[in-house]
Each structure stands twice: as structure tokens, then as C-alpha cells.
Design an enzyme around this catalytic site. Structure first.
Site, PDB file in Angstrom:
ATOM      1  N   CYS A 156       0.702  -0.772   0.327  1.00  0.00           N
ATOM      2  CA  CYS A 156      -0.454  -0.231  -0.170  1.00  0.00           C
ATOM      3  C   CYS A 156       0.771   1.024   0.325  1.00  0.00           C
ATOM      4  O   CYS A 156       1.657   1.582  -0.865  1.00  0.00           O
ATOM      5  CB  CYS A 156      -0.817  -0.136   0.899  1.00  0.00           C
ATOM      6  N   HIS A 185      -3.514  -4.957  -0.198  1.00  0.00           N
ATOM      7  CA  HIS A 185      -3.340  -5.474   0.909  1.00  0.00           C
ATOM      8  C   HIS A 185      -3.277  -7.375   1.387  1.00  0.00           C
ATOM      9  O   HIS A 185      -4.308  -7.946   1.230  1.00  0.00           O
ATOM     10  CB  HIS A 185      -3.980  -4.926   2.006  1.00  0.00           C
ATOM     11  N   GLU A 213      -2.606  -8.995   2.881  1.00  0.00           N
ATOM     12  CA  GLU A 213      -3.074  -9.796   4.070  1.00  0.00           C
ATOM     13  C   GLU A 213      -4.496 -10.082   4.865  1.00  0.00           C
ATOM     14  O   GLU A 213      -4.614 -10.053   5.293  1.00  0.00           O
ATOM     15  CB  GLU A 213      -2.251  -9.051   5.571  1.00  0.00           C
TER      16      GLU A 213
END
Lengths: 216, 259
Positions: free
Chosen positions: A80, A183, A185
Site C-alpha cells: 500500500c 493488502h 494480508e
């Protein structure tokens, strides 16, 4: 595989750390630059207001360590704002220079067509043959949360995504240098696969570097 | 283009997921226990939920502690955006929940009590992390909707549309609109209220309250112009899986993320 997760106070490190562990990394959180300077692999996260994140990054003293790591061609993943920091500058904070690893800039999505920030699941259009996105099908959805995007001319392997009438660079993956606007994650199975790819490509790079050094 | 999101919601009371028929049942002890929140979260994760929302409906210090522990455990196993709310009043409340692993924190009554807290939290954590949650009911004997707080017991007199716009101005990144007329009734979302809010703000609107099946979700994502549909009971009772809902939506030509 050891990875240093850079903590300069501008990200939800908890979820990145957990996802990296899930992908098989041994994570050490570095909150001082010297803790990261010998790391074989590095992850630079970042989330939120670009100017604040950039200022926090510069104030943290991590700039030199991150720059040296990338220039030494050691495996790196920016997430990001961790991607945006690689550019030369940002439209939002023109007086604060970025790392300038990539000749390009960070721009704000235009208002009007779609909500800004972009928040939600959007699709990847793979470009080239990016090792970071190995086995990721075209059109896979990944999770975004960004008001700014990066723009550069160089033809790097990675991915593009459409939003607010713009086709923006959503991932880059060239050798050791890897970064995503989305993202991983927070992108469920697809995201975890991407982090495992990062682990695999890191292992390959480190092995071939060892082979090169032993030959020399 | 962003996929429309399907978001299971877990109301957590003393460490268990609960579901009442309508607002105001918790204190009467009329909540039905629908399961262990971690088991449910993992189930919805596996079914392809796009996000999950957790509300601490005890909102006491004991409840907050069990919520923090719950979110920490969920965040270790579910790699998707997690929103947490319930009893959020101060910056410290935001901080506690972000540290536990929440990606977004939702504020409701706390924003009515002190609207500036929304701005402070947004400046600190970024608008993407702040969810403005509104409970609304049809205004008695007139057009429009009014904002309620305290689990639906107290009418604030605030107008829904004005309050939603205020939330955006204060820096919230998303609005959850919970229609109390429909909550727990499974008769469909309030399409008119959702559409009115969606047209008044630029930030994403998550519709909540009234989901009885995939058709209701399709309706609120098209006619209601919502960006996301939140539901609880139909998932907790296993009437539908998230995957079944998304299959239906995809057949209706709605862009969803399928796994």
C-alpha cells in the site's frame, strides 16, 4: 526465512505479521533502523493518510536502511503506502520527496466517478510474468483501501487495476523488488498465496546470491 | 469496479454470538445463543465472506475484555477486513480495538454524544478505518427517518439523511445503515432509506437490518444502491451460506467476489 517487518508507527502491523507467519516467514518487527539493517528480507507496510505516513517514515530514520536494502537487491515487499514511498514524489505532499527507487509519482484518484478512498475488493489484470503473482488467476479479487495510486512509465511486470476511470499499477514484481497497492494480508486465500510467492522468490534469490558469492 | 460485499455480522454478548428478534431484547434476557463467535467467524471466512463485523452488545468493561481477546483470535485466522463496534466513545476505545486487530472501528451512540470524536479518530487513524454506524426508524406519522441510540431505546430526533452527511463530513469512511424497522424480521432491507443515504453521501453504504434471503440482498445492492449487504440471522441459522448468496447474486448479474 527471516523477514524484518518495518514498524514506523503507520500501519496495522498485527495483521501483516500474522499473515506473513501464515505464509511461513519468521517475522521480527523492527521498530529501530538498526534492527533491520542485516535482514535478508524486508516488508514495508503503510496505511492511511499519505502525508502522515510519509512524514512518519522519514522521521523514523528507516529511509537509509530501506534504500540500502533495495539497492543491494535484497528481497523487498512494499504494501500500500509501502509501494507509494518508492516513487519520487507525491501529488499530495510535493515538498516531501519519496525514495525515488522508481521514476514516478503518487496521485490522488479523481473525485466524482467512484468513492474515494477505494475500499473493497477489486480485480487484478496481470502484466508480464510477475513472480509475486505466480499461480494467481487473471481477474482475481484483492482488497484495497487507498485514496492514492502510483503512476510511472517503466514497463515493469506486475498488475493493473481499474478504478475511478483510471487503470493504475496495482502490483510490481521485478527480481527482488516487489510491491502491491492492495493488502495481501487482508485478501484471504489469494493474499496468502501472494505472500507465499514472496517467500519462495526470496528463497530463490538468496540461494542464487549464495551460489554467485561462492563461485566468485 | 469493486465487487459488492457480503458481510456477516456477529452480535457478541458475554463471549457468545446472539441474535434477538428486535432491538431491546438483550436486557430482557431474550437473546438466543447462536454459537461460538470464533467458530462462526472461521465458517464465514471459509465460505468467502468479504468482511466481518463484530458488535460488543454488552459494552461493559468485562464485555470489552472478552471482545479484545475474541478479535485477537479471529485476526490470527481470518485474513480479511474486520470491523468492530459497540460502546465506542473515546479515542482510547478506538486504540484498544485497533491494537486487538480490528481494521475498522465502528462508532454509533458515541458519535451522537460527541461528534468531534469521529473527526479526531479519522485524523488519527485515517477515514478508511472509521465506520459511522446509524440505527434508524421511520419517522412516526411523517416522511423520512430518525436516528436512534442506546440499542434503539432513545430517539435522538436527528434526521437520518442529515446525520449521514454529517458523518461523512466528520471524516468517516463508510456508513452502516441499520434499519430498525426491519431488524430481525427477515422481511427485507429498507430500500428507500438505503437509497436515500447512498445518494446523499459519496462514501460506501452498508445496508443492515431485515435480510431474509439472497433476493433481499440483490434488491438492496441494486434498487437500494448499497455497496454492501450485512446480515446475521440467515447465516447464523445456516439458512444460507455466503457462497449460496453470492451464487444467487452472480446469476442476477451483480459483481461479487467468488472463491
Amino acid at each position: 526465512m527471516d523477514v524484518a517487518l518495518i514498524d514506523y508507527g503507520a500501519s496495522n502491523l498485527h495483521s501483516v505479521a500474522k499473515a506473513l507467519e501464515h505464509a511461513g516467514f519468521n517475522v521480527s518487527i523492527a521498530n529501530r533502523p538498526e534492527q533491520a539493517q542485516n535482514a535478508p528480507t524486508m516488508v514495508l507496510p503503510g496505511q492511511g493518510h499519505f502525508g502522515q505516513v510519509m512524514s512518519a517514515f522519514l522521521a523514523s530514520g528507516f529511509e537509509t536502511v530501506v534504500r540500502n536494502h533495495i539497492q543491494a537487491q535484497k528481497p523487498f515487499l512494499g504494501i500500500c503506502v509501502g509501494l507509494q514511498l518508492l516513487m519520487e514524489r507525491s501529488e499530495e505532499a510535493p515538498d516531501i520527496p519519496g525514495l525515488g527507487i522508481i521514476k514516478g509519482e503518487t496521485l490522488r484518484f479523481p473525485e466524482g466517478k467512484d468513492s474515494v478512498p477505494q475500499m473493497g475488493w477489486n480485480q487484478l489484470e496481470l502484466v508480464g510474468n510477475p513472480p509475486l503473482l505466480k499461480n494467481i488467476p487473471q481477474g482475481s479479487f484483492v482488497y484495497y483501501c487507498n485514496s492514492y495510486y502510483v503512476s510511472f512509465d517503466e514497463d515493469l511486470p506486475g498488475a493493473k487495476t481499474q478504478y475511478a476511470g483510471i487503470s493504475f499499477k496495482s502490483a510490481i514484481s521485478k527480481g527482488a523488488l516487489n510491491a502491491t497497492q492492495f493488502h495481501p494480508e487482508k485478501s484471504q486465500t489469494i493474499g496468502l498465496t501472494i505472500l507465499k510467492n514472496f517467500r519462495d522468490l526470496s528463497e530463490d534469490l538468496i540461494q542464487s546470491e549464495k551460489a554467485r558469492v561462492s563461485l566468485a | 469496479m469493486l465487487a459488492k460485499r457480503i458481510i456477516p455480522c456477529l452480535d457478541v454478548h458475554n463471549g457468545r454470538t446472539t441474535r434477538g428478534q428486535q432491538f431491546g431484547k438483550a436486557e430482557k434476557g431474550e437473546l438466543s445463543d447462536v454459537g461460538d463467535p470464533i467458530e462462526l467467524a472461521i465458517r464465514y471466512n471459509d465460505q468467502g465472506a468479504d468482511e466481518m463485523v463484530f458488535y460488543d452488545i454488552t459494552a461493559t468493561s468485562e464485555g470489552r475484555k472478552s471482545m479484545v481477546s475474541l478479535i485477537t483470535q479471529v485476526a490470527e485466522q481470518c485474513f480479511m477486513p474486520l470491523t468492530v463496534g459497540g460502546g465506542v466513545n473515546t479515542l482510547e476505545d478506538f486504540r484498544t480495538l485497533f491494537l486487538a486487530g480490528a481494521d475498522k472501528v465502528s462508532i454509533n451512540s458515541g458519535a451522537v454524544k460527541n461528534p468531534q470524536i469521529v473527526r479526531e479518530a479519522s485524523n488519527h487513524y485515517g477515514s478508511q478505518a472509521i465506520v459511522f454506524s446509524i440505527d434508524a426508524k421511520h419517522r412516526q406519522g411523517a416522511n423520512g427517518w430518525e436516528v436512534f441510540v442506546a440499542g434503539g431505546r432513545k430517539n435522538t430526533g436527528l434526521d437520518l439523511i442529515e446525520w449521514a452527511v454529517r458523518g461523512q463530513e466528520l471524516g468517516a469512511g463508510e456508513i452502516v445503515l441499520n434499519s430498525m424497522d426491519g431488524d430481525g424480521m427477515n422481511t427485507g432491507y429498507d430500500l428507500e432509506a438505503t437509497k436515500a443515504v447512498a445518494r446523499a453521501v459519496d462514501i460506501p453504504v452498508i445496508a443492515s437490518g431485515g435480510a431474509g434471503g439472497p433476493k433481499h440482498m440483490a434488491d438492496v445492492l441494486t434498487l437500494g444502491e448499497a455497496d454492501a449487504a450485512l446480515a446475521a440471522g440467515i447465516f447464523h441459522r445456516s439458512e444460507y451460506t455466503v457462497g449460496q448468496v453470492k451464487g444467487y447474486l452472480a446469476n442476477e448479474g451483480i459483481l461479487v467476489r467468488k472463491i
